[in-house]
Design an enzyme around this catalytic site. Structure first.
Site, PDB file in Angstrom:
ATOM      1  N   HIS A 180       0.827  -1.214   0.000  1.00  0.00           N
ATOM      2  CA  HIS A 180       0.000   0.000   0.000  1.00  0.00           C
ATOM      3  C   HIS A 180       0.856   1.256   0.000  1.00  0.00           C
ATOM      4  CE1 HIS A 180       0.623   0.842   4.342  1.00  0.00           C
ATOM      5  NE2 HIS A 180       0.481  -0.456   4.547  1.00  0.00           N
ATOM      6  N   CYS A 236       3.370  -4.764   6.636  1.00  0.00           N
ATOM      7  CA  CYS A 236       2.976  -4.478   5.260  1.00  0.00           C
ATOM      8  C   CYS A 236       4.123  -3.834   4.483  1.00  0.00           C
ATOM      9  CB  CYS A 236       1.750  -3.579   5.243  1.00  0.00           C
ATOM     10  SG  CYS A 236       0.262  -4.382   5.881  1.00  0.00           S
TER      11      CYS A 236
END
Length: 200
Positions: free
Chosen positions: A160, A176
């Site tokens: 992301h 992440c």
């Protein structure tokens, strides 16, 4: 000794040795009107990576099919495999050692300007977080998110954007893979649903 970590490091070094140092700049990301508006009002410093962390076309011999995403965790790179031994290389922020995802997955979902709901585990690690953050440049998920699935199971790991571009090239996230917002928009536009993802 953590043999898994050593193995991942050696594989990362071996792969990085196959990448040409000759780099070509990539075109600017294709931004839609909403992207331009939200990025113009982003509440963070407009940090643009230079040198090795900037987005480039590179030589990248691989047996992976075009469209495959390879995250080189030790070297803080994400590669999108292209045809003819090429790839697009992006600088990324990766997860802290004990939190990082390793292995294979697929892109099971894609979202533009996603919302963020911190997991109970993240709330335990970091006090004072809100229970929900709506879409926008203030959101830690940034401009785009690619959700990693194994079969039908959401791994809860994502590729992301970020509202902390100054941290690119570090191992500091909750697991992440974070990218510059312009870079994750570029990846989102290029990577198909169902794309293979390999995280070293």
């Amino acid at each position: 000794m953590n043999w898994r970590a050593v193995g991942a490091l050696l594989l990362g070094v071996a792969l990085s040795g196959c990448v040409s140092e000759t780099m070509s700049p990539t075109p600017d990301s294709v931004l839609n009107p909403r992207d331009k508006q939200l990025l113009a009002s982003a509440p963070y410093a407009k940090v643009r990576p230079e040198g090795r962390l900037a987005r480039h076309f590179v030589d990248y011999p691989s047996n992976k099919k075009p469209g495959t995403i390879i995250v080189d965790t030790p070297n803080k790179y994400l590669y999108l495999v292209e045809k003819d031994g090429k790839a697009i290389r992006y600088g990324v922020t990766v997860g802290e050692e004990s939190l990082a995802f390793r292995g294979q997955a697929k892109v099971g979902r894609k979202a533009e300007w996603p919302s963020w709901t911190p997991t109970p585990e993240i709330h335990q690690r970091i006090s004072g977080l809100p229970s929900y953050v709506g879409p926008g440049p203030h959101n830690p998920m940034g401009a785009r998110a690619l959700y990693l699935y194994q079969g039908s199971r959401d791994t809860l790991f994502r590729i992301h954007g970020t509202n902390q571009p100054e941290l690119l090239g570090q191992a500091i996230s909750s697991g992440c893979i974070r990218m510059l917002n312009e870079d994750v928009i570029d990846l989102y536009n290029r990577a198909p649903m169902g794309a293979d993802v390999v995280v070293l």
